[in-house]
Enzyme design. Structure first.
Site, PDB file in Angstrom:
ATOM      1  N   HIS A 392      41.286  42.249  48.662  1.00  0.00           N
ATOM      2  CA  HIS A 392      40.520  42.307  47.411  1.00  0.00           C
ATOM      3  C   HIS A 392      41.232  41.529  46.307  1.00  0.00           C
ATOM      4  O   HIS A 392      40.637  40.658  45.644  1.00  0.00           O
ATOM      5  CB  HIS A 392      40.352  43.776  47.014  1.00  0.00           C
ATOM      6  CG  HIS A 392      39.590  44.003  45.754  1.00  0.00           C
ATOM      7  ND1 HIS A 392      38.266  44.394  45.737  1.00  0.00           N
ATOM      8  CD2 HIS A 392      39.955  43.919  44.438  1.00  0.00           C
ATOM      9  CE1 HIS A 392      37.854  44.521  44.490  1.00  0.00           C
ATOM     10  NE2 HIS A 392      38.872  44.243  43.677  1.00  0.00           N
ATOM     11  N   GLU A 393      42.515  41.828  46.100  1.00  0.00           N
ATOM     12  CA  GLU A 393      43.251  41.179  45.010  1.00  0.00           C
ATOM     13  C   GLU A 393      43.472  39.694  45.289  1.00  0.00           C
ATOM     14  O   GLU A 393      43.481  38.876  44.361  1.00  0.00           O
ATOM     15  CB  GLU A 393      44.576  41.893  44.771  1.00  0.00           C
ATOM     16  CG  GLU A 393      44.433  43.351  44.354  1.00  0.00           C
ATOM     17  CD  GLU A 393      43.568  43.555  43.116  1.00  0.00           C
ATOM     18  OE1 GLU A 393      43.457  42.638  42.293  1.00  0.00           O
ATOM     19  OE2 GLU A 393      42.979  44.651  42.985  1.00  0.00           O
ATOM     20  N   HIS A 396      40.503  37.860  44.036  1.00  0.00           N
ATOM     21  CA  HIS A 396      40.638  37.536  42.614  1.00  0.00           C
ATOM     22  C   HIS A 396      41.566  36.339  42.416  1.00  0.00           C
ATOM     23  O   HIS A 396      41.277  35.426  41.629  1.00  0.00           O
ATOM     24  CB  HIS A 396      41.232  38.736  41.870  1.00  0.00           C
ATOM     25  CG  HIS A 396      40.287  39.864  41.634  1.00  0.00           C
ATOM     26  ND1 HIS A 396      39.025  39.690  41.106  1.00  0.00           N
ATOM     27  CD2 HIS A 396      40.439  41.207  41.823  1.00  0.00           C
ATOM     28  CE1 HIS A 396      38.434  40.874  40.986  1.00  0.00           C
ATOM     29  NE2 HIS A 396      39.266  41.802  41.421  1.00  0.00           N
ATOM     30  N   HIS A 399      40.106  33.032  43.430  1.00  0.00           N
ATOM     31  CA  HIS A 399      39.100  32.690  42.420  1.00  0.00           C
ATOM     32  C   HIS A 399      39.793  32.049  41.217  1.00  0.00           C
ATOM     33  O   HIS A 399      39.377  30.987  40.727  1.00  0.00           O
ATOM     34  CB  HIS A 399      38.357  33.967  42.003  1.00  0.00           C
ATOM     35  CG  HIS A 399      37.125  33.732  41.196  1.00  0.00           C
ATOM     36  ND1 HIS A 399      36.350  34.766  40.714  1.00  0.00           N
ATOM     37  CD2 HIS A 399      36.529  32.595  40.756  1.00  0.00           C
ATOM     38  CE1 HIS A 399      35.329  34.276  40.035  1.00  0.00           C
ATOM     39  NE2 HIS A 399      35.424  32.967  40.036  1.00  0.00           N
TER      40      HIS A 399
END
Length: 603
Positions: A392-393, A396, A399
């Protein structure tokens, strides 16, 4: 009796800590940059009243402004990252205070700019933008400013609004200091009384998935009781934070705090209301899942501390380096470059502060800015849940990597609405990879358990918190009080609806759940975006996994877009329309599919 404890910060091997020296080599360098920024504000003030002189003066200002804000962000980032991993470090706390004061000072110093740009006139700005090469990139910036012009106040009012941001941070920081530095949790204990387990923000997730029900129960009760001990202080802090949101909304002439939160990223309020309506309509899927858990665990009554109980006796251990390898394999459909950057950041460049330690703040996050690599804080526990958090991180972080590499500083920061799509996208791809390649029954169950845990956080807790957040803002807008009792009762009522008759709820301890989100609820209407994010992520992941033509490139283009487009537009170009409730409906369909697969595996 043995006690499992959490190491001190100094006991963590350096290779598993993030490399803050890549931002500033020493604290002295940080102090020097802070002083230098203060000196640069003299130049900032020299632009006031001059932006309309010529296109070149305006271009000079915009370049000065971007460089200034990038440096301020790095100063704040260094301080906050250092403090986040050891909230008992008072020197780090002092740097945070200095950095936030600087940010407020700079915000006040640049407050003249947007009112002044509006006085130039948007017709003139557009003409300059199309005829002067240095201003070409600012078309979206000018469009966005015109869209928000009704909510931009005079230079004097904007300066005042900038100045109040530093004292306004007190409510959130008070809650954070209490949560991260001063709460004391009783140890959890095993059923046979032979072992104690230290309860901290970094260990609670692992303890709640422990096979020993007594460990789970005592950990859950301890964590809730620790927050209940400070419930009145935390309620007072949250009430102040909500009042601040209402003040900001009214100062900028919005009709509500919700409108004030959703208008800047250009999100219609119907997106928020559609989510809550769709969530409530699909609560029976959650009730079905609670029934399945109760039957699979063989317990007469399901409790909150059973929600993440393991459904098999096989413990799946996932060391950190194994997790990185599996994540890289799962993300392979995005191409070699994406995977190479991810692996380098996770293995070589020390993007990630990996393991729990005493004083480390709760949760996980990705942070950074142009001129640095991304940074990730988490508390890795060698399990599938931690693997998923890492994926998940890293979503980020990648991105951010693509946005910073592609966009000028003014567009390098993307919205939270877009951010939660990228993070959940990674989890969806990695989960698919694990389910396709590891066919052992217990491993399949464990992966689906992790998936349901993720949905529980983003498609159960977060929509419930969004309903809570809406209600407490509306009450404040009506002039009603917010006390610990009121907040706890409201929270318990909302969770009772979500659990239905399938779970025996401890109202007092469940009611304090709001206090366990000491960051989220101080970011005005933040939490709903986790739910829209997981919906958007699964829609885009489906296109990539099915090999649809152009799906990968459209997704990478979404990452590169940063803040250069409105988030709904960027996501629509990537292949999902989040202005419609359909992606949320489809995500509930994905979740229902996981429940069905678990039923087949377990019953």
């Amino acid at each position: 009796m043995t006690t499992t404890t959490v190491p001190s910060r100094s006991e963590i091997p350096v290779e598993y800590t993030w490399d803050l020296a890549s931002i500033y080599a020493t604290p002295a360098d940080w102090e020097a940059k802070l002083a230098e920024i203060k000196e640069r504000l003299t130049l900032t003030q020299q632009f006031q009243g001059r932006l309309g002189e010529s296109p070149d003066v305006l271009a000079d200002w915009l370049e000065h402004y971007q460089a200034l804000m990038a440096d301020v962000q790095r100063v704040v980032m260094y301080a906050q990252l250092d403090y986040s991993v050891d909230t008992n470090n008072q020197t780090a706390a002092e740097r945070v205070a200095k950095a936030t004061s600087l940010a407020s000072m700079v915000q006040a110093a640049v407050a003249f700019a947007e009112p002044e740009l509006m006085r130039i006139g948007f017709e003139t700005l557009r003409r300059w933008q199309t005829t002067h090469p240095r201003l070409t990139i600012y078309a979206h910036y000018f469009d966005n400013l015109e869209r928000l012009s009704a909510h931009v106040r005079s230079a004097e009012v904007e300066e005042l609004l900038g100045l109040v941001e530093d004292p306004f941070r007190t409510a959130a920081s008070t809650h954070g200091v209490l949560a991260n530095s001063e709460l004391v949790f009783a140890p959890a204990r095993s059923a046979d009384g032979a072992q104690n387990f230290e309860v901290t923000h970094g260990t609670i997730t692992a303890l709640l998935s422990h096979p020993d029900r007594t460990v789970r129960r005592t950990a859950w009760e301890s964590y809730a009781d620790g927050h209940l001990a400070f419930q009145k202080t935390m309620a007072n802090a949250l009430a102040a934070g909500v009042k601040q949101n209402v003040f900001r909304a009214r100062a900028r002439r919005y009709t509500s705090a919700l409108e004030a939160a959703l208008t800047p990223p250009n999100i219609p309020t119907k997106v928020f209301y559609n989510l809550l309506e769709t969530f409530r309509r699909h609560l029976p899927i959650w009730h079905r899942y609670w029934r399945l858990r109760r039957r699979a665990l063989g317990v007469e009554t399901l409790h909150e501390y059973d929600v993440k109980a393991p459904l098999t006796e096989t413990k799946i251990t996932v060391p950190y380096m194994q997790a990185v390898d599996w994540i890289c394999e799962g993300m392979a459909p995005l191409g070699e470059e994406y995977v190479t950057v991810l692996r380098r950041g996770a293995r070589e460049e020390r993007w990630i502060d990996v393991y729990p330690n005493k004083g480390k703040r709760l949760g996980a996050f990705s942070y950074g800015g142009p001129g640095t690599h991304p940074f990730i804080m988490m508390s890795y526990n060698d399990d599938l849940f931690s693997l998923s958090t890492l994926a998940h991180e890293l979503g980020h972080s990648l991105h951010s990597y693509y946005s910073w590499r592609t966009q000028p500083i003014i567009y390098a920061r993307y919205t939270l609405f877009a951010a939660e799509v990228a993070s959940n996208f990674n989890q969806a791809l990695v989960r698919d990879y694990l389910l396709r390649t590891r066919k052992e029954r217990d491993f399949q169950i464990a992966v689906i358990e992790e998936a349901m845990s993720n949905f529980h956080r983003y498609f159960f807790i977060m929509p419930t918190l969004a309903r809570f957040e809406l209600e407490i803002h509306e009450r404040t807008e009506r002039g009603e009080a917010l006390t610990a009792r009121i907040l706890n009762d409201l929270m318990a009522d909302l969770f009772a609806e979500g659990y239905g008759d399938e779970l025996a709820m401890d109202r007092e301890r469940t009611g304090i759940t709001w206090a366990q989100f000491s960051t989220h609820l101080y970011s005005n209407f933040y939490v709903y975006q986790y739910a829209t994010g997981i919906a958007g992520a699964h829609a885009l992941a489906q296109g990539v996994l099915e090999g649809r033509e152009g799906a990968v490139e459209r997704y990478l283009e979404f990452l590169r877009a940063g803040g250069s487009r409105y988030p709904l537009d960027a996501l629509q170009q990537a292949g999902v329309d989040l202005s419609s409730p359909e992606p949320v409906e489809a995500a509930f369909g994905v979740m229902a599919g996981y429940v069905e697969r678990l039923e087949q595996l377990l019953l």
